[in-house]
Design an enzyme around this catalytic site. Structure first.
Site, mmCIF file in Angstrom:
data_model
loop_
_atom_site.group_PDB
_atom_site.id
_atom_site.type_symbol
_atom_site.label_atom_id
_atom_site.label_comp_id
_atom_site.label_asym_id
_atom_site.label_seq_id
_atom_site.Cartn_x
_atom_site.Cartn_y
_atom_site.Cartn_z
ATOM 1 N N ALA A 1 0.844 -1.192 0.000
ATOM 2 C CA ALA A 1 0.000 0.000 0.000
ATOM 3 C C ALA A 1 0.881 1.245 0.000
ATOM 4 O O ALA A 1 2.086 1.158 0.205
ATOM 5 C CB ALA A 1 -0.893 0.019 1.233
ATOM 6 N N LYS A 2 0.291 2.374 -0.239
ATOM 7 C CA LYS A 2 0.995 3.648 -0.081
ATOM 8 C C LYS A 2 -0.032 4.741 0.087
ATOM 9 O O LYS A 2 -1.164 4.610 -0.387
ATOM 10 C CB LYS A 2 1.842 3.962 -1.317
ATOM 11 N N GLY A 3 0.369 5.814 0.749
ATOM 12 C CA GLY A 3 -0.523 6.959 0.894
ATOM 13 C C GLY A 3 0.257 8.234 0.692
ATOM 14 O O GLY A 3 1.492 8.227 0.704
#
Ligand code: GLU
Length: 424
Positions: free
Chosen positions: A113-115
């Site tokens: 994931a990444k944000g």
């Protein structure tokens, strides 16, 4: 003029296209089933949030943020949060996909994931940064959690930002949930060794690469692009091993000295002045020039799109160690490989950060904390084993190290997908 970012715009490629191109090269080599190719080349969840922040003096500004989960087949989603003016959905999607492969290369039980939030943290007051962080956490709290998706630091975020995220999530719940983020301060369930982990892991892979090439780290000339968490600690750790750091840079530009630069002194100088640029006894170079300096080991430790088909023919290093995510384009990969330059790909080279994040999460869930020596020894074991796994594939299939790392990772995620099956 001060460079706003290390990126030169005319070379900027869409990181998501780069990520897909890298994936497709490995998928071709693996003769991956077309259905599997379709599944793995898609992000499972993409959350976009647009939220207001009180900036003071009655002014409200709306920020755009994202949290993308590329794949959660091998475990909960994992990956950092980035604050940067250039953050866009496609960049976060690429970074999320890279996290899936990274966790699979080092075989830790996470998906990717990444944000990120599009903002310039250098222009924000500490109060604005805290308010932005808390509201962003609140917005993405519908998808994160210690069993679902666990954020961590990335470009321009740190242990303090993680503390605010942990606190905000915990306030929503009504009790403390330390395992919801990693890279926290030690006082609230952080792990020994997490701060230096990305660099320490990168250095373990550099040591292995040097052994493979019959090169000495002692006396080797090193250039590091980026002087944040990964770059600064990489420079310090390599200098401790006897390497000579001849060039470093940050968003304010680069510095070069034939005689060598003491990274600890540059760190102190940067804390005082805000940049490495202008450090006494050094020559100024641009970020672009820095990459082409004569050296043995080049460590891109900033952001994407730094080594491309224009400058790849002029890179002089023998080893390129990608402490950053996505610094090299697929065209440049081909050029470096043909020129016999040994590249340690990001999903292997910088996996030490997420590996110690995994150790932190395990410690939080068990409420039992390990000594720093234990952390570093376990990190070394993971990095050395993963390096050798990737090198073996690269030699067996006569492919570059990135393709080898992707082949290992993609196969692991494909196997997990096959065995779980497609719901319903
Ligand atoms: N942001 C780091 C990375 O790109 C660390 C991620 C994590 O620890 O979850 O690998």
């Amino acid at each position: 003029m001060k460079e706003r970012t290390a990126v030169i715009d005319h070379t900027r490629q869409d990181p998501w296209e780069v990520a897909l191109a890298q994936f497709n090269i490995a998928a071709d080599k693996l003769h991956l089933d077309p259905n599997m190719r379709e599944i793995l080349s898609t992000c499972q969840r993409e959350l976009s949030v647009h939220f207001p922040v009180r900036m003071g003096n009655g002014v409200v500004k709306v920020f755009n943020g994202y949290r993308v989960q590329h794949n959660v087949t091998r475990g909960p989603a994992k990956g950092g949060i980035r604050y940067h003016p250039d953050v866009v959905l496609n960049e976060i999607k690429a970074l999320a996909m890279w996290m899936t492969w990274k966790c699979a290369v080092v075989n830790i039980p996470y998906g990717g994931a990444k944000g990120g939030v599009a903002c310039d943290p250098k222009q924000l007051t500490p109060q604005q940064l805290e308010t932005l962080t808390r509201r962003y956490t609140s917005e993405i709290s519908i998808v994160i959690g210690p069993d679902r998706d666990i954020p961590a630091p990335d470009v321009n975020t740190n242990a303090q930002v993680m503390a605010w995220m942990m606190d905000t999530y915990s306030m929503h719940r009504g009790y403390s949930v330390p395992a919801v983020v990693t890279g926290k301060p030690l006082a609230i369930g952080g792990s020994e060794g997490r701060n230096e982990a990305t660099a320490r892991g990168a250095v373990y892979t550099i040591i292995e690469a040097a052994k493979h090439l019959g090169m000495d780290i002692e006396g080797a000339r090193v250039v590091v692009q980026g002087f944040g968490n990964a770059g600064m600690f990489s420079a310090k750790l390599l200098a401790e091993l006897g390497a000579i750091v001849v060039g470093v840079s940050d968003t304010g530009g680069g510095i070069f000295s034939e005689k060598g630069i003491d990274p600890a002194k540059v760190d102190a100088y940067k804390r005082e002045t805000g940049s490495v640029s202008g450090f006494p006894g050094t020559e100024r170079v641009t970020n672009r020039e820095l990459l082409e300096l004569p050296c043995d080991i080049l460590v891109p430790a900033a952001i994407e799109n730094q080594i491309d088909r224009d400058n790849a023919p002029r890179i002089k290093a023998k080893i390129v160690a990608e402490a950053a995510n996505g610094p090299t384009s697929p065209d440049a990969d081909r050029i470096l490989f043909e020129r016999g330059i040994f590249l340690i790909p990001d999903i292997l080279c910088n996996a030490g950060g997420v590996t110690v994040s995994y150790f932190e999460w395990v410690q939080d869930l068990q409420n039992l904390f390990w000594r720093e020596a234990t952390i570093n020894a376990r990190l070394k074991e993971v990095m050395v084993r993963s390096f050798s796994d990737v090198l073996n594939i690269s030699e067996k299939h006569k492919v570059d190290m990135r393709t080898a790392a992707y082949m290992l990772a993609v196969q692991r995620v494909a196997d997990a997908t096959m065995i779980r099956g497609i719901y319903p």
